[in-house]
Scaffold this active site. Structure first.
Site, PDB file in Angstrom:
ATOM      1  N   CYS A   1       0.859  -1.182   0.000  1.00 11.61           N
ATOM      2  CA  CYS A   1       0.000   0.000   0.000  1.00 11.61           C
ATOM      3  C   CYS A   1       0.902   1.242   0.000  1.00 11.61           C
ATOM      4  CB  CYS A   1      -0.897   0.000   1.231  1.00 11.61           C
ATOM      5  SG  CYS A   1      -2.001   1.415   1.270  1.00 11.61           S
TER       6      CYS A   1
ATOM      7  N   CYS B   1      -3.263   7.158  -4.606  1.00 12.01           N
ATOM      8  CA  CYS B   1      -3.056   5.715  -4.483  1.00 12.01           C
ATOM      9  C   CYS B   1      -1.661   5.325  -5.010  1.00 12.01           C
ATOM     10  CB  CYS B   1      -4.142   4.948  -5.229  1.00 12.01           C
ATOM     11  SG  CYS B   1      -4.048   3.170  -4.963  1.00 12.01           S
TER      12      CYS B   1
HETATM   13  O1  PYC Z   1      -1.900   3.909  -1.844  1.00 11.05           O
HETATM   14  O2  PYC Z   1      -1.408   1.916  -2.600  1.00 11.05           O
HETATM   15  C1  PYC Z   1      -2.181   2.710  -2.090  1.00 11.05           C
HETATM   16  C2  PYC Z   1      -3.550   2.270  -1.758  1.00 11.05           C
HETATM   17  C3  PYC Z   1      -4.099   1.046  -1.941  1.00 11.05           C
HETATM   18  C4  PYC Z   1      -5.410   1.106  -1.473  1.00 11.05           C
HETATM   19  C5  PYC Z   1      -5.640   2.358  -1.006  1.00 11.05           C
HETATM   20  N1  PYC Z   1      -4.484   3.057  -1.183  1.00 11.05           N
END
Ligand code: PYC
Length: 353
Positions: free
Chosen positions: A110, A273
């Site tokens: 993550c 993300c």
């Molecule tokens: O930042 O890799 C990330 C992530 C995965 C799910 C929510 N954030």
């Protein structure tokens, strides 16, 4: 000196962990990375078995998933809640190992979670890096190399160089509820992402409310996994398309691209993300739209940004791959001792509506 320092860290961590777990209490430090939550369990996390974080992840899922549910779901958490638990590294060259917990399960990797976890851990003295300014972190998906900027106690930014990321499949046809036939590319950046690019039946994420994207993504993910199979070539425990990445027009014209990443059952990532950005950079790289040395400024649904870069051009199982890096920031905002007591609370393990 390292062995001594590490055993002190391990000893104090285990004493802390044992005393909290005896009370079914979890000492958490709460933060957010570019808007998305990170709840680091600094006391009360379970002792796990396994030779690396991938095996420890399986042990946690088999025996301790109630901790994740209690800390992530309502009423103690919420749809977007996400967090981590620190472990000593398995390889003495490394500084720390991390298990990621989330509403969706335990992610292999993550990105926003890493930026938040490292910020919290440094500001609260939970990690003592061997080389100042650098951290080698073991994630279930593999080794992640980190650099950070700190002013006094405050961590200003964290850059993580992620695991090998690659484009797994292109132009897969699927019927999306509400949109009709669309195609998706699937790329891996620590998790598998179905990327919905702008196309005749999808004009871009900015045309729809977040709840609409969530509802479509939930069904779209089911359909993609019913039709196609994705298994990581080095670790079969990493499999299946877990996230949908909607794309669209940027808010800031100087940004490279924008996304809205769906995860869990009801969440849209408030950050761009980290693993989703890695997957998208691998997609762009393989399709000739991004080169080593280019800056990739990725914007989230709320306009927060990660700055991506290709650190290494490589291969994985014969396919072109990259090691992307992502830079972002986090802010720590709360200390939170949370009790999960099923004898006292019918909603100890949380609920979903
Ligand atoms: O930042 O890799 C990330 C992530 C995965 C799910 C929510 N954030």
């Amino acid at each position: 000196l390292f062995a001594f320092r590490f055993s002190l860290f391990a000893l104090s961590y285990s004493l802390f962990a044992i005393s909290y777990s005896l009370m079914n209490s979890f000492f958490c430090i709460d933060a957010h990375t570019c808007g998305n939550p990170v709840r680091l369990v600094a006391g009360g996390g379970p002792q796990l078995e396994g030779k690396d974080m991938s095996e420890k992840r399986q042990h946690f899922l088999a025996e301790y998933d109630w901790i994740r549910k209690g800390l992530m779901f309502e009423p103690r958490g919420h749809d977007m809640m996400s967090g981590s638990i620190l472990y000593p590294p398995h390889d003495p060259k490394n500084d720390v190992a991390v298990l990621f917990i989330e509403t969706s399960g335990c992610l292999p990797m993550c990105g926003h979670g890493t930026i938040g976890t490292i910020t919290i851990a440094l500001e609260h003295g939970l990690i003592n890096p061997k080389v100042p300014g650098k951290i080698r972190m073991e994630a279930p998906a593999g080794l992640v190399e980190i650099s950070y900027q700190q002013e006094g106690k405050k961590v200003k930014s964290v850059r993580l160089t992620n695991v090998k990321s690659f484009l797994a499949a292109e132009k897969l046809p699927v019927e999306c509820p509400g949109l009709g036939p669309i195609t998706v590319d699937v790329a891996y950046g620590g998790n598998y992402y179905a990327i919905v690019d702008v196309q005749p039946n999808f004009p871009g994420l900015e045309h729809y409310p977040a709840e609409q994207l969530v509802a479509w993504a939930r069904e779209l993910r089911k359909r993609i996994n019913a039709l196609y199979t994705f298994v990581h070539p080095d670790d079969p425990t990493i499999n299946g398309c877990s996230h949908i990445q909607w794309t669209g027009k940027t808010i800031d014209p100087t940004s490279t691209a924008r996304n809205a990443v769906f995860y869990g059952d009801k969440a849209i990532d408030r950050s761009p993300c980290g693993t989703g950005t890695s997957a998208r950079m691998a997609q762009w790289y393989t399709q000739g739209k991004l080169q080593a040395g280019d800056e990739f400024v990725h914007e989230s649904i709320i306009g927060s940004k990660f700055i991506g870069r290709i650190e290494e051009e490589t291969t994985l199982a014969g396919k072109p791959a990259i090691r992307p890096s992502i830079e972002g920031w986090a802010r720590v905002y709360g200390l939170n001792t949370i009790t999960i007591d099923p004898e006292d609370d019918p909603y100890a393990y949380g609920f979903q509506v």
